[in-house]
Design a protein around this motif. Sequence first.
Motif, PDB file in Angstrom:
ATOM      1  N   ILE A  31       0.770  -1.230   0.082  1.00 49.29           N
ATOM      2  CA  ILE A  31      -0.035   0.096   0.034  1.00 49.29           C
ATOM      3  C   ILE A  31       0.972   1.378   0.170  1.00 49.29           C
ATOM      4  CG2 ILE A  31      -1.548   1.497   1.271  1.00 49.29           C
ATOM      5  CD1 ILE A  31      -3.044  -1.279   2.342  1.00 49.29           C
ATOM      6  N   LYS A  32       1.942   1.292   0.873  1.00 50.13           N
ATOM      7  CA  LYS A  32       2.761   2.568   0.978  1.00 50.13           C
ATOM      8  C   LYS A  32       3.442   3.217  -0.457  1.00 50.13           C
ATOM      9  CE  LYS A  32       6.551   4.678   3.866  1.00 50.13           C
ATOM     10  NZ  LYS A  32       5.402   5.724   4.023  1.00 50.13           N
ATOM     11  N   LYS A  91       0.406   4.758  -2.301  1.00 52.84           N
ATOM     12  CA  LYS A  91      -0.047   6.159  -1.564  1.00 52.84           C
ATOM     13  C   LYS A  91       0.975   7.154  -1.538  1.00 52.84           C
ATOM     14  CE  LYS A  91       0.777   7.542   3.242  1.00 52.84           C
ATOM     15  NZ  LYS A  91       1.185   7.187   4.319  1.00 52.84           N
ATOM     16  N   GLU A  92       2.139   6.773  -1.478  1.00 50.98           N
ATOM     17  CA  GLU A  92       3.290   7.991  -1.643  1.00 50.98           C
ATOM     18  C   GLU A  92       3.149   8.311  -3.160  1.00 50.98           C
ATOM     19  OE1 GLU A  92       4.706   9.381   0.601  1.00 50.98           O
ATOM     20  OE2 GLU A  92       4.342   8.066   2.449  1.00 50.98           O
ATOM     21  N   VAL A 126      -7.071  11.437  -2.471  1.00 48.64           N
ATOM     22  CA  VAL A 126      -5.950  10.877  -2.119  1.00 48.64           C
ATOM     23  C   VAL A 126      -5.194  11.030  -0.693  1.00 48.64           C
ATOM     24  CG1 VAL A 126      -3.159  11.531  -2.549  1.00 48.64           C
ATOM     25  CG2 VAL A 126      -4.861  11.191  -4.320  1.00 48.64           C
ATOM     26  N   PHE A 145      -7.301   8.535   1.313  1.00 51.82           N
ATOM     27  CA  PHE A 145      -6.314   7.279   1.224  1.00 51.82           C
ATOM     28  C   PHE A 145      -5.263   7.303   2.034  1.00 51.82           C
ATOM     29  CE2 PHE A 145      -3.274   4.509  -1.079  1.00 51.82           C
ATOM     30  CZ  PHE A 145      -3.692   3.383  -0.736  1.00 51.82           C
ATOM     31  N   CYS A 146      -4.484   8.547   1.966  1.00 51.26           N
ATOM     32  CA  CYS A 146      -3.247   8.570   2.853  1.00 51.26           C
ATOM     33  C   CYS A 146      -3.792   8.390   4.370  1.00 51.26           C
ATOM     34  CB  CYS A 146      -2.708   9.843   2.839  1.00 51.26           C
ATOM     35  SG  CYS A 146      -1.913  10.042   1.224  1.00 51.26           S
ATOM     36  N   ALA A 194      -4.632   4.894   5.006  1.00 49.89           N
ATOM     37  CA  ALA A 194      -3.264   4.080   5.255  1.00 49.89           C
ATOM     38  C   ALA A 194      -2.667   4.013   6.779  1.00 49.89           C
ATOM     39  CB  ALA A 194      -2.413   4.190   4.045  1.00 49.89           C
TER      40      ALA A 194
END
Length: 358
Positions: free
Chosen positions: A41-42, A45-46, A142, A145-146, A149
Amino acid sequence: MPDGRLERFLKRFGDVRGREARTALALSAFLFLITFTFSIIKPVKESFLIGTRPSWWSYADLATALLIGFVVALNARLLDRLPRRTYLTASLLFFIGSLFLFWFVFDVHQKIQVSTPVIDASGIYFLIWLQAMIINHFSVFVIAFCFWADIFISMSVTQFWISVNDVFDPHQAKRLFGLFVTGGLFGGIAGSGAAALVTFVGIIKPEDLLLVCPALLVLALVTVNVIYAGQRKIDAAAGDDRIGRTSKVGYLESFRTVRRDRYLLLLASMLAAAMVAGSLINYQFKTAVNFVFPDYQTRTSSIAVFLFVILVISTVFHLLTTGRVLKSYGIRWAISLAPIVLLIGSVAVFFIPLGAML
């Protein structure tokens, strides 16, 4: 594998004794699956966050800082009111459903970037307004989502240690700490390595990595239910009801406890300083990555490779030096290592040309 051989194998990573072996391995596999999932996921995400305007980057950290207290309070309330096994199952199902939702958002956004359909591909007319909202407010999705996460990793790791506390007493947990950390590090390596490989080769798109994560969380769901089912049998045979008991400690009471204890206050201050330093370093990292990798496919792959290398180094350091440093120099030097390395790296920036780093 017989219990004796399993115990001897696990002793390479932690002080495992007797009947602890199977349960300790299951808990280590649970943490492995959590970190495997988050390490996939990371990078996604980034990458998507870096793809937004830099002015939006700080809002992701701000949203987490402002809302995390409410999540912690809700989490504590659910822990008090629900049976532990039900709570863990429900939270994992929530994360699984959320992953499909975010995948849909990112998939719609990426498809509309290359084409402008007037009707949804599935023929469902009422989804047209959702497509427009995703395009017009994509940065908000976004950031959401961050935040999701960050909540996922913090809640999942907390739930893991709650499970450890339910199954083992504090003395056992301390002995098995090395095994659990090893499982978590290996999960991170596997997740970031898999994400780097499939995005670099171009097998799947970055947003499609989110479809891999539900399968991993389903395995985690099965694992945690197996752990609790097995432990209930043991507790029933021993006349113990450890899993059934819950300690009702509120968020405010936890805050007062930390404030009254100088040791806990020092640890909290160290954690806060580390988070501030981490946020500043992360912002610099995002700036460099955005400059070097403007394409989101390459950017996702590069971030995954970076995480893979960092986790490999961390694992080697953990396996070879952590125990020796703790035994030889104590916890004070062990805690000081990270700030010392950070200071050396920060000073080195002034002596390395920018072109060489990029």
